[in-house]
Design a protein around this motif. Structure first.
Motif, PDB file in Angstrom:
ATOM      1  N   GLU A 285       0.711  -1.154  -0.091  1.00 59.78           N
ATOM      2  CA  GLU A 285       0.009   0.198  -0.001  1.00 59.78           C
ATOM      3  C   GLU A 285       0.905   1.029   0.237  1.00 59.78           C
ATOM      4  O   GLU A 285       0.444   1.984  -0.678  1.00 59.78           O
ATOM      5  CB  GLU A 285      -0.769   0.121   1.292  1.00 59.78           C
ATOM      6  CG  GLU A 285      -1.837   1.090   1.425  1.00 59.78           C
ATOM      7  CD  GLU A 285      -2.599   1.270   2.322  1.00 59.78           C
ATOM      8  OE1 GLU A 285      -3.683   2.139   2.520  1.00 59.78           O
ATOM      9  OE2 GLU A 285      -2.636   0.329   3.402  1.00 59.78           O
TER      10      GLU A 285
ATOM     11  N   ARG B 206      -8.068   1.952  -7.105  1.00 59.29           N
ATOM     12  CA  ARG B 206      -8.403   1.677  -5.861  1.00 59.29           C
ATOM     13  C   ARG B 206      -7.836   2.508  -4.827  1.00 59.29           C
ATOM     14  O   ARG B 206      -8.037   2.568  -3.774  1.00 59.29           O
ATOM     15  CB  ARG B 206      -8.066   0.108  -5.498  1.00 59.29           C
ATOM     16  CG  ARG B 206      -8.934  -0.744  -6.192  1.00 59.29           C
ATOM     17  CD  ARG B 206      -8.595  -2.139  -5.615  1.00 59.29           C
ATOM     18  NE  ARG B 206      -8.209  -2.968  -6.852  1.00 59.29           N
ATOM     19  CZ  ARG B 206      -7.340  -4.313  -6.597  1.00 59.29           C
ATOM     20  NH1 ARG B 206      -7.184  -4.641  -5.498  1.00 59.29           N
ATOM     21  NH2 ARG B 206      -7.028  -4.777  -7.575  1.00 59.29           N
TER      22      ARG B 206
ATOM     23  N   GLU C  88      -4.423  -1.320 -13.465  1.00 61.53           N
ATOM     24  CA  GLU C  88      -5.684  -1.971 -12.630  1.00 61.53           C
ATOM     25  C   GLU C  88      -5.822  -1.712 -11.731  1.00 61.53           C
ATOM     26  O   GLU C  88      -7.035  -1.549 -11.206  1.00 61.53           O
ATOM     27  CB  GLU C  88      -5.532  -3.434 -13.229  1.00 61.53           C
ATOM     28  CG  GLU C  88      -5.744  -3.944 -14.606  1.00 61.53           C
ATOM     29  CD  GLU C  88      -5.485  -5.079 -14.746  1.00 61.53           C
ATOM     30  OE1 GLU C  88      -5.211  -6.051 -13.982  1.00 61.53           O
ATOM     31  OE2 GLU C  88      -5.591  -5.917 -15.998  1.00 61.53           O
ATOM     32  N   ILE C  89      -4.952  -1.592 -10.710  1.00 63.16           N
ATOM     33  CA  ILE C  89      -5.015  -1.333  -9.453  1.00 63.16           C
ATOM     34  C   ILE C  89      -5.102   0.353  -8.945  1.00 63.16           C
ATOM     35  O   ILE C  89      -5.500   0.659  -7.751  1.00 63.16           O
ATOM     36  CB  ILE C  89      -3.740  -2.038  -8.647  1.00 63.16           C
ATOM     37  CG1 ILE C  89      -3.768  -3.346  -8.918  1.00 63.16           C
ATOM     38  CG2 ILE C  89      -3.846  -1.683  -7.141  1.00 63.16           C
ATOM     39  CD1 ILE C  89      -2.490  -4.250  -8.207  1.00 63.16           C
TER      40      ILE C  89
END
Length: 75
Positions: A18, A55, A51-52
């Motif tokens: 993260e 988020r 793609e991430i």
């Protein structure tokens, strides 16, 4: 590549992945690194990074308002 060591407070509940995504996403949005370089920072493929990104609140499209106005003027 440069190596960066960051000391974080023990009570900060954040995983390494993260933290890398947040750091790389910020660098990408500020135009400091390319999409591929940002993905390399995180240690994933460019496709996976793309793609991430959403988020973590980042957009794959890295255009300023001025750039968008210029492009719309060319249409």
């Amino acid at each position: 590549m440069k190596t960066l060591t960051i000391t974080l407070p023990d009570n900060l509940d954040i995983e390494e992945f993260e933290a890398k995504m947040l750091f790389a996403g910020q660098l990408y949005q500020r135009g400091k690194v390319t999409l591929g370089q940002a993905a390399d920072i995180v240690g994933i493929s460019k496709r996976a990074f793309m793609e991430i990104m959403g988020r973590f609140g980042f957009s794959i499209f890295n255009y300023s308002v001025e750039d968008l106005k210029h492009e719309l003027g060319n249409v």
